[in-house]
Design a protein around this motif. Structure first.
Motif, PDB file in Angstrom:
ATOM      1  N   LYS A 136      80.848 -11.730  25.643  1.00  0.00           N
ATOM      2  CA  LYS A 136      81.514 -11.269  26.861  1.00  0.00           C
ATOM      3  C   LYS A 136      82.796 -10.491  26.549  1.00  0.00           C
ATOM      4  CE  LYS A 136      80.504 -11.389  30.291  1.00  0.00           C
ATOM      5  NZ  LYS A 136      79.698 -10.357  30.996  1.00  0.00           N
ATOM      6  N   GLU A 140      81.783  -6.889  25.702  1.00  0.00           N
ATOM      7  CA  GLU A 140      81.285  -6.020  26.772  1.00  0.00           C
ATOM      8  C   GLU A 140      82.225  -5.899  27.960  1.00  0.00           C
ATOM      9  OE1 GLU A 140      77.518  -7.718  27.979  1.00  0.00           O
ATOM     10  OE2 GLU A 140      78.452  -8.688  29.699  1.00  0.00           O
ATOM     11  N   ASP A 141      83.233  -6.757  28.046  1.00  0.00           N
ATOM     12  CA  ASP A 141      84.115  -6.743  29.205  1.00  0.00           C
ATOM     13  C   ASP A 141      85.551  -7.000  28.747  1.00  0.00           C
ATOM     14  OD1 ASP A 141      85.463  -7.048  31.600  1.00  0.00           O
ATOM     15  OD2 ASP A 141      83.987  -8.400  32.497  1.00  0.00           O
ATOM     16  N   ARG A 168      88.115  -7.367  30.327  1.00  0.00           N
ATOM     17  CA  ARG A 168      88.882  -8.270  31.193  1.00  0.00           C
ATOM     18  C   ARG A 168      88.828  -9.715  30.708  1.00  0.00           C
ATOM     19  NH1 ARG A 168      86.026  -7.544  36.759  1.00  0.00           N
ATOM     20  NH2 ARG A 168      84.256  -7.754  35.311  1.00  0.00           N
ATOM     21  N   GLU A 180      80.952 -14.911  34.132  1.00  0.00           N
ATOM     22  CA  GLU A 180      80.605 -13.859  35.089  1.00  0.00           C
ATOM     23  C   GLU A 180      80.740 -14.308  36.544  1.00  0.00           C
ATOM     24  OE1 GLU A 180      77.420 -11.549  32.141  1.00  0.00           O
ATOM     25  OE2 GLU A 180      76.684 -12.734  33.837  1.00  0.00           O
TER      26      GLU A 180
END
Length: 337
Positions: free
Chosen positions: A17, A20-21, A23, A163
Motif C-alpha cells: 500500500k 501504490e498510495d 498517502r 483502504e
C-alpha cells in the motif's frame, strides 16, 4: 506465491500500500529504524524514508490522536500500538474521536486509520503483554475490528483495512506471528506446512471485511472462533474425531451473520471459542446472535470456551486460555446433549 509468516505478510501488506498510495504512512513506537519489536515494519523506513515510516514517543494517546488528525487531512495512517495491553491511554481518543468523527461532522471528515496491535498470549509475555481486548472495541459503534488467523488473511485483511474509510482496529495474535509456536504439550503448534493459506500472493489483493471463512467442513457441530483459537479448534476436532465445522470469523465487526446462521442451521449445535475472558467477551454476542436467529434449529445449548474471569495469570498462562482438551470436552458435550 510466496510462503510467508504472518509478520512477513503484514509487512508485505504495508509495503504494497505504501508503494501504490503515497498517502499511506506508518508510525508508532520503535517502528522506524528498529523495525518494530516483532519486526513487522522492518525495512519500511529504509525504503520509504522517515517522512512515511517514523518512530513515535511512548504516548499511545498521542499516537492515536496524530493518526486521527492525519486521516482528517487526507492521509491513510497505519499506527502501531506496541502491545494491545498498552492501548488504554489512547482508548478515549479511539472511542470519543475516531469512532465518531464521520457522524459528528455530518460526513465532512473521516478517520481512515488503521490501529495495529499484537494481542493474546502464548509467548510468556505476562499480564501487561498478553491481553485480548477485542470486546472493548466491538462494543463501540463506528469502529471495525479484525483478527486474522493466518498469513494470507493477514495481508488481505490489512490491505482492505487500509483502504477502508472508517477506523479499523487490527488485532494480530502474536503467537501466530512466526509460524509454529507451542511451548506446552497442551497447546498445538500451528501446522503451517499443511495449512492451505500459508501461501501468500505477491502484490495487492484484499480479503473483504465482514466475510467469514469455513476452515473445516462438518455436519455435527459449528465452532465459531478467530485468531489463534482457529488452530486450537482444528486440533480439538482432529483429536476428538467430532465432525466439527470450524468457522473463522476473521472480522468481528462487521460480522458475517449469514455465514454463522448457515452453519448453525446445518449442524444444529454451536461451540464458541475465544482466548479473552469469558464474561462479557465477544462470545456472549455470538451466543446471543445464534440464539436469536437459530433457536429452532438448535439441538443443544450453545457452549462457550474462553479465558478465565481473572487478571491474566502469567504462571498459569497455558491453562488460562483454551487448549484442544478444553475445546474437545465442549465439542463432546455439545454432541452428547
Amino acid at each position: 506465491m510466496a510462503r510467508l509468516s504472518m509478520v512477513e505478510a503484514i509487512r508485505d501488506a504495508m509495503d504494497c500500500k505504501m508503494a501504490e498510495d503515497e498517502r499511506v504512512v506508518v508510525f508508532g513506537e520503535d517502528v522506524g529504524y528498529f523495525g518494530g519489536v516483532f519486526r513487522c515494519t522492518e525495512g519500511l523506513q529504509r525504503k520509504y524514508g522517515k517522512q512515511r515510516c517514523f518512530d513515535a514517543p511512548i504516548n499511545e494517546s498521542g499516537i492515536v490522536a496524530v493518526a486521527i488528525g492525519m486521516g482528517a487531512y487526507g492521509l491513510r495512517p497505519v499506527a502501531e500500538i506496541q502491545f494491545a495491553d498498552y492501548v488504554y491511554p489512547g482508548y478515549d481518543q479511539i472511542v470519543s474521536e475516531a469512532a465518531r468523527l464521520r457522524f459528528r461532522s455530518g460526513g465532512e471528515f473521516f478517520a481512515p486509520i488503521v490501529i495495529r496491535m499484537p494481542c493474546g498470549g502464548g509467548i510468556y509475555g505476562g499480564q501487561t503483554h498478553s491481553q485480548s481486548p477485542e470486546a472493548l472495541f466491538t462494543h463501540v459503534s463506528g469502529l471495525k475490528t479484525v483478527i486474522p488467523s493466518n498469513p494470507y488473511d493477514a495481508k488481505g485483511l490489512l490491505i482492505a483495512a487500509i483502504e477502508d474509510d472508517d477506523p479499523v482496529i487490527f488485532l494480530e495474535p502474536k503467537r501466530l506471528y512466526n509460524g509454529p509456536f507451542s511451548g506446552h504439550p497442551e497447546q498445538p503448534a500451528v501446522p503451517w506446512a499443511k495449512h492451505p493459506l500459508s501461501e501468500v500472493p505477491e502484490g495487492r489483493y484484499a480479503v473483504p471485511l465482514g466475510k467469514a471463512a469455513v476452515r473445516r467442513e462438518g455436519k455435527g457441530v459449528t465452532v465459531l472462533c478467530y485468531g489463534t483459537m482457529v488452530h486450537v479448534a482444528e486440533a480439538a476436532a482432529e483429536e476428538t474425531g467430532v465432525d466439527a465445522e470450524i468457522v473463522d470469523l476473521r472480522s468481528l465487526v462487521p460480522l458475517d451473520v449469514d455465514a454463522i446462521v448457515a452453519s448453525v442451521e446445518k449442524t444444529g449445535r454451536c461451540v464458541i471459542v475465544h482466548e479473552a475472558t469469558l464474561s462479557s467477551g465477544f462470545g456472549a454476542e455470538l451466543a446471543a446472535q445464534v440464539m436469536e436467529r437459530c433457536f429452532y434449529a438448535l439441538e443443544a445449548p450453545v457452549e462457550r470456551v474462553a479465558g478465565w474471569d481473572t487478571p491474566y495469570p502469567h504462571a498459569e498462562e497455558w491453562d488460562y486460555f483454551p487448549g484442544p482438551a478444553r475445546v474437545g470436552r465442549a465439542l463432546l458435550k455439545a454432541m452428547e446433549a
